[in-house]
Design an enzyme around this catalytic site. Structure first.
Site, mmCIF file in Angstrom:
data_model
loop_
_atom_site.group_PDB
_atom_site.id
_atom_site.type_symbol
_atom_site.label_atom_id
_atom_site.label_comp_id
_atom_site.label_asym_id
_atom_site.label_seq_id
_atom_site.Cartn_x
_atom_site.Cartn_y
_atom_site.Cartn_z
ATOM 1 N N ASP A 12 0.817 -1.222 0.000
ATOM 2 C CA ASP A 12 0.000 0.000 0.000
ATOM 3 C C ASP A 12 0.847 1.266 0.000
ATOM 4 O OD1 ASP A 12 -2.251 -1.678 0.268
ATOM 5 O OD2 ASP A 12 -1.959 -1.735 2.436
ATOM 6 N N HIS A 40 -4.344 -2.457 -5.919
ATOM 7 C CA HIS A 40 -3.799 -1.132 -6.162
ATOM 8 C C HIS A 40 -4.973 -0.211 -6.438
ATOM 9 C CE1 HIS A 40 0.103 -2.892 -6.708
ATOM 10 N NE2 HIS A 40 -0.359 -3.667 -7.653
HETATM 11 P P1 GDP Z 1 -0.313 0.064 -3.778
HETATM 12 O O1 GDP Z 1 -0.917 -1.254 -3.419
HETATM 13 O O2 GDP Z 1 1.128 0.155 -3.388
HETATM 14 O O3 GDP Z 1 -0.548 0.423 -5.195
HETATM 15 O O4 GDP Z 1 -1.032 1.166 -2.878
HETATM 16 P P2 GDP Z 1 -2.605 1.420 -2.673
HETATM 17 O O5 GDP Z 1 -3.228 1.672 -3.966
HETATM 18 O O6 GDP Z 1 -3.205 0.386 -1.818
HETATM 19 O O7 GDP Z 1 -2.572 2.715 -1.741
HETATM 20 C C1 GDP Z 1 -2.194 3.910 -2.174
HETATM 21 C C2 GDP Z 1 -3.353 4.889 -1.996
HETATM 22 O O8 GDP Z 1 -2.824 6.177 -1.953
HETATM 23 C C3 GDP Z 1 -4.339 4.893 -3.133
HETATM 24 O O9 GDP Z 1 -5.609 5.243 -2.652
HETATM 25 C C4 GDP Z 1 -3.790 5.984 -4.064
HETATM 26 O O10 GDP Z 1 -4.771 6.593 -4.877
HETATM 27 C C5 GDP Z 1 -3.278 6.949 -3.070
HETATM 28 N N1 GDP Z 1 -2.103 7.703 -3.467
HETATM 29 C C6 GDP Z 1 -1.008 7.295 -4.170
HETATM 30 N N2 GDP Z 1 -0.087 8.282 -4.219
HETATM 31 C C7 GDP Z 1 -0.620 9.317 -3.511
HETATM 32 C C8 GDP Z 1 -0.138 10.613 -3.160
HETATM 33 O O11 GDP Z 1 0.966 11.017 -3.478
HETATM 34 N N3 GDP Z 1 -0.974 11.391 -2.401
HETATM 35 C C9 GDP Z 1 -2.209 10.984 -1.991
HETATM 36 N N4 GDP Z 1 -2.944 11.795 -1.252
HETATM 37 N N5 GDP Z 1 -2.676 9.752 -2.283
HETATM 38 C C10 GDP Z 1 -1.893 8.953 -3.039
#
Ligand code: GDP
Length: 426
Positions: A12, A40
């Site tokens: 995440d 994701h």
């Molecule tokens: P992953 O499994 O590593 O892809 O991560 P997730 O998708 O579970 O969690 C990342 C969350 O943070 C998602 O809701 C993204 O839309 C959000 N996100 C990613 N980068 C950023 C950022 O720079 N700022 C903010 N506020 N949200 C972000």
């Protein structure tokens, strides 16, 4: 040329967003491990999507998406996801599925549930998607590769034999109904219809693509601390989450992986059980959870509230080292803008001794965080595109962490969208 996008922490970290962003300049995006047990979240011009099996590059029409041999492939989940994406206006993705990928069988999901019930309070916090039973069977050599769907006689014989073993456990250990191999066979024939157009030798496809100079992205799921070998065993996942495994799970030469973009979030979050040294609780945690990510820190697959903590330099330094990070993408920095002061975990106190090296699980259970408090920047940094334009305290936060982890932070993500990114010179 191959680049891997992988996680430094518990998952995440925002890998989906970074992959989606880098996919613009890529030809092929490959999932190489894990299954539909994590997801994701991606926000782009088509809307907001939670992907579990499809690679994050599916939103571009110039990319090919590959499900590599290392993935735990849940065929109905994949097809629901394909339908969802297309129904929201995304052009039908060009998808290839490795003929050697193994399938999550309907009984893997049942065994996952039954085992969690049996363990009750001592469970590993499984998402009950069948991942642990799947990988157990894979390495016990009673798993089913996609290509086995195409030899029906042998498939049915093998199913009979596997079910007879499983039924002993079902009857005597779990006291649950027995499996019917014929019913499973019919279900697999449905799976066959779904995957048939996409199945091929994906390692050969990738080999040829490398020779043609194509840009390939490997997309990791979860992060170093959930790796079966190097993570917080046994509170880990059942496949390797490391970039090195990309060579195996995609079937490409290890020396072709030239860049390892290791994603680390500006604070910590974790799902499931296991030691989490910099964890915070109460109102402090609730506020960070509410403000975190894009709409709160809740699991993309399970909806479970994530455990929250301050940035952990010890865990992240280790996470980057085991990934072999060539650079770090530092994400979700915008979320910290509400804090006057930001604690950062810079060491672990284990029985009175301070260390900055990540220990094995038994030591980790005893570790207490050594915190250093940095000044906050008390402002919204979304929309900023140049590093120099970030508030001074925000830059200091990034530079402090970069020094602690010892790997270069070259990208800073300050919002969930594709363009919310600040590049920094190496
Ligand atoms: P992953 O499994 O590593 O892809 O991560 P997730 O998708 O579970 O969690 C990342 C969350 O943070 C998602 O809701 C993204 O839309 C959000 N996100 C990613 N980068 C950023 C950022 O720079 N700022 C903010 N506020 N949200 C972000």
């Amino acid at each position: 040329m191959i680049k891997a996008v992988v996680g430094a922490n518990w998952g995440d970290e925002g890998k989906g967003k970074i992959t989606d962003m880098l996919a613009e300049a890529a030809d092929i995006i490959v999932r190489f491990q894990g299954g539909a047990n994590a997801g994701h979240t991606i926000v782009n011009n088509y809307g907001k999507f939670a992907l579990h099996t499809l690679p994050s590059g599916v939103f571009y029409d110039h990319t090919t998406s590959i499900i590599g041999n290392g993935v735990a492939l849940n065929i109905p989940v994949l097809f629901n996801e394909l339908q969802e994406v297309v129904s929201k206006g995304v052009p039908a993705p060009k998808l290839l599925i490795s003929d050697r990928a193994q399938m999550v069988m309907p009984y893997h999901i049942l065994f996952d549930q039954y085992e969690e019930e049996r363990l009750a309070g001592k469970s590993f916090g499984s998402t009950k998607s069948g991942i642990a039973p799947f990988y157990s069977d894979k390495y016990a050599k009673i798993g089913f590769q996609v290509q086995e769907l195409f030899d029906e006689k042998t498939l049915l014989e093998k199913l009979m034999s596997v079910c007879s073993v499983k039924n002993v456990l079902l009857e005597h250990l779990y006291q649950k109904p027995a499996l019917d191999p014929n019913a499973i066979f019919s279900e697999l024939m449905e799976y066959k219809k779904m995957v048939e157009p996409y199945v091929c030798d994906t390692s050969l496809y990738l080999w040829n693509a490398i020779k043609e100079g194509k840009q390939i992205l490997l997309e990791g799921q979860l992060g170093t601390l959930k790796d079966t070998d190097h993570g917080i065993y046994p509170m880990v996942t059942s496949s390797s989450t490391l970039a090195a495994y990309g060579a195996i799970g995609a079937g490409v030469p290890p020396y072709e992986i030239k860049e390892i973009i290791t994603v680390s979030k500006a604070y910590s979050s974790a799902v499931g059980a296991g030691a989490f040294v910099s964890e915070i609780f109460g109102e402090e945690a609730d506020e960070l959870r509410r403000r975190g990510g894009d709409g709160g820190e809740y699991g993309a697959t399970t909806g479970r509230p994530r455990r929250m903590g301050w940035y952990d330099c010890v865990a992240s330094k280790y996470g980057c080292r085991l990934q072999g990070a060539t650079e770090v993408a530092f994400t979700v920095l915008d979320v910290l803008g509400y804090l006057d002061e930001i604690p950062v975990c810079v060491g672990y106190d284990i029985d009175g001794k301070i260390t900055t090296e990540f220990p094995t699980t038994s030591q980790l259970e005893k570790a207490k965080p050594v915190l250093k408090t940095l000044p906050g920047w008390d402002s919204d940094i979304r929309g900023i595109t140049k590093y120099e334009d970030l508030p001074e305290n925000c830059r200091k936060y990034v530079e402090f962490i970069e020094e602690q982890i010892g790997f270069p932070i070259t990208m800073i993500s300050n919002g969930p969208g594709r363009d919310d990114i600040i590049y920094r010179k190496r």
